[in-house]
Design an enzyme around this catalytic site. Structure first.
Site, mmCIF file in Angstrom:
data_model
loop_
_atom_site.group_PDB
_atom_site.id
_atom_site.type_symbol
_atom_site.label_atom_id
_atom_site.label_comp_id
_atom_site.label_asym_id
_atom_site.label_seq_id
_atom_site.Cartn_x
_atom_site.Cartn_y
_atom_site.Cartn_z
ATOM 1 N N GLU A 42 0.887 -1.173 0.000
ATOM 2 C CA GLU A 42 0.000 0.000 0.000
ATOM 3 C C GLU A 42 0.916 1.210 0.000
ATOM 4 O OE1 GLU A 42 -3.304 -0.147 0.028
ATOM 5 O OE2 GLU A 42 -3.495 -2.292 0.321
ATOM 6 N N CYS A 48 -3.080 8.640 3.584
ATOM 7 C CA CYS A 48 -2.824 8.105 2.251
ATOM 8 C C CYS A 48 -4.008 8.359 1.325
ATOM 9 C CB CYS A 48 -2.540 6.619 2.337
ATOM 10 S SG CYS A 48 -3.782 5.740 3.279
#
Ligand code: NAP
Length: 522
Positions: free
Chosen positions: A256, A295
């Site tokens: 990720e 994020c």
């Protein structure tokens, strides 16, 4: 000063030497030290696989679910203390720290409920039995069984609580033991949370180990049954994925990484309408929440060319009301960045945007005196709004993630052009289309779907169920192609599959039927 401890092979242990120092990012005062030097990571890996794996695999999904619910309660019972640590060590405002800590307990609870709903099985069948050949005696059946190694979780600095929980919930429910490694700079909250998880008594021996600092040679020791799930910068992810033993052993890896998430205002949305207000509120939240260190934060704001001025006016007005400072000072809505290195990176990134032609409408890379912080101290950045009038020419906007309280407005002329511009980022975690028009939703949302792990279609009629694109939900996929790392986490049972081996059982039908009789159909 406190020396943080790691939890390895069932013991709280410290490494040798002085190690690294953790700071309060509002005051730059040292808070704690941590060292992992000399710790035996090979033994930790073997211990997890030998003790935690069998114990978890012996539990049914429902029992693992009960365990996750107990762990969720353990975190919730320490909520105030954990929030305080997040405010001190990560510089989170109280509401930002709640977002992290409640995200951790909430995700564990959601996977706990999922486990209960999966019942007394210990593994999955995948699809129906497949008849092979002329008689029904020979058949095939896909199954998903827990891998027999350890799941190593390497997390980013921005979610020290949720990062551990969201990955561990999936691994534990699937039946794999976990070694969790938070980012060193904000590891204090992860340590406190791990103390609560261990003290709860809900975890079988070996199910959780936690490394409060660098992980030494652990990644080099992973083998074919192990899993590595990484969250952080794309460059670190690429380096870990490229390690020789990871390639040679085909260690299963999930990454990720970075993302230049977009918010797209549909051409149908009028200024001042409820959908317009929702769009403005979501952009403002993503610039300010966690000082932009999410994020999923909106980095690019795509606006029909004719509406750019109005959007910029509204965003400048709303973002201008933010108060930057220490999370402990009255009225502060934006805390500091987590580390001195982040401050340097964010300032340098903003300067690069400006050099490339972006115009600063608010904020910028200059020094900021944070409210309630000692004079000249703290890693503060002003909420920053940039305008890239030429969305095609200013390439850096589509290439570089400024991981701070900043976003850039870009004009577009048509839905097709908007889709093409969004795609320029090369893959992202989440983008959102704000519209009341079905045609816009279909064209833009589906147009950008191939480039994302999640696409939101939002308008004012959704009511209170809408939490904004920045909140990652356990029910929905988190991850994204390309720049975002190519990973998949969460999404209910989908998140468990990283930790399960798919195997096709083939042969005498009645024997296979007997072997999978107690499994849960996926
Ligand atoms: P980072 O520098 O890549 O660090 C991430 C993690 O990797 C930390 O735990 C770090 O540990 C560890 N690490 C670094 N080198 C390592 C090595 N050689 N072996 C093992 N572990 C190693 O990233 P960051 O600065 O913490 O996070 C910021 C980035 O993460 C941003 O780009 C952001 O977009 C991304 N992010 C993505 C997501 C997502 O879900 N996609 C979520 C959050 C953040 P140490 O701290 O000990 O060095």
């Amino acid at each position: 000063m406190e020396a943080l401890k790691s939890y390895l092979a069932g013991q709280w242990v410290s490494g040798e030497g002085k190690g690294q120092t953790l700071y309060d990012p509002s005051t730059e005062e040292p808070l704690a030290t941590t060292s992992t030097e000399g710790l035996n990571f090979g033994a930790a890996r073997d211990y997890g696989a030998a003790k935690g794996g069998p114990a978890l695999r012996a539990m049914t999904f429902a029992q693992r679910g009960e365990m996750l619910l107990a762990l969720s309660r353990a975190i919730h019972s320490k909520r105030d203390e954990l929030i305080e640590v997040g405010m001190k060590n990560a510089g989170n405002t109280r509401s930002d720290a709640k977002f992290d800590v409640d995200g951790a307990s909430g995700t564990l609870a959601a996977y706990g409920e999922l486990g209960k709903s999966l019942g007394d099985a210990t593994f999955f069948t995948d699809g129906e039995p497949i008849s092979l050949g002329r008689s029904s005696r020979v058949s095939g059946q896909h199954v998903l069984v827990p891998r027999r190694g350890v799941a190593v979780h390497v997390n980013a600095f921005n979610f020290p609580a949720w990062g551990l929980a969201e990955k561990a919930a999936c691994a534990w429910l699937a039946g794999m033991p976990v070694i969790s490694k938070p980012a060193t700079a904000t590891a204090m909250l992860t340590v406190r949370m791990s103390e609560a998880l261990v003290a709860s008594g809900a975890l079988p021996e070996g199910a959780l180990q936690m490394i409060a600092g660098p992980s030494g040679d652990l990644i080099d020791r992973l083998g074919p049954q192990d899993v590595l799930a990484f969250t952080g910068a794309g460059s670190t992810g690429a380096m870990l994925r490229g390690k020789k033993n990871v390639i040679d052993n085909a260690v299963r890896v999930n990454v990720e990484a970075d993302s230049l998430n977009a918010a797209i205002l549909g051409a149908d949305v009028e200024r001042g309408s409820d959908t317009w207000q929702l769009f403005i509120a979501d952009v403002v939240r993503d610039v300010t929440q966690k000082a932009g260190q999410k994020c999923t934060a909106i980095r690019r704001v795509f606006v029909p060319a004719a509406m750019v001025e109005a959007v910029c006016e509204d965003l400048v007005e709303r973002l201008g009301g933010a108060v930057v400072g220490s999370p402990f000072a009255e009225g502060v809505t934006v805390g500091p960045l987590a580390t001195a290195a982040q401050l340097k990176d964010v300032r340098a990134g903003l300067d690069r945007f400006v050099q490339a032609g972006a115009k600063v409408l608010l904020g910028g890379s200059g020094a900021v005196q944070g409210k309630g912080a000692p004079e000249g101290k703290g890693y503060f950045v002003a909420p920053t709004l940039l305008l890239a009038s030429n969305a095609h020419e200013i390439k850096i906007v589509h290439e570089h993630e400024v991981f701070g309280p900043s976003t850039t407005v870009l004009p577009y002329a048509s839905n097709d052009e908007c889709v093409a511009l969004v795609a320029r980022a090369g893959g992202g975690l989440v983008s959102t289309v704000y519209t009341d028009d079905r045609a816009v939703s279909a064209e833009v949302a589906l147009g950008i779907a191939a480039y994302h792990g999640r696409v939101c279609v939002a308008n004012s009629r959704m009511g209170s169920g809408w939490l904004g694109p920045g909140t990652v939900l356990p029910q929905l996929l988190h991850g994204g192609p390309g720049r975002a790392g190519g990973g998949e986490e969460l999404g209910g049972v989908r998140g468990m599959q990283l930790y399960l081996q798919r195997c096709a059982l083939q042969g005498f039908g009645p024997l296979i039927e007997g072997a999978v009789a107690g499994a849960k159909r996926l």
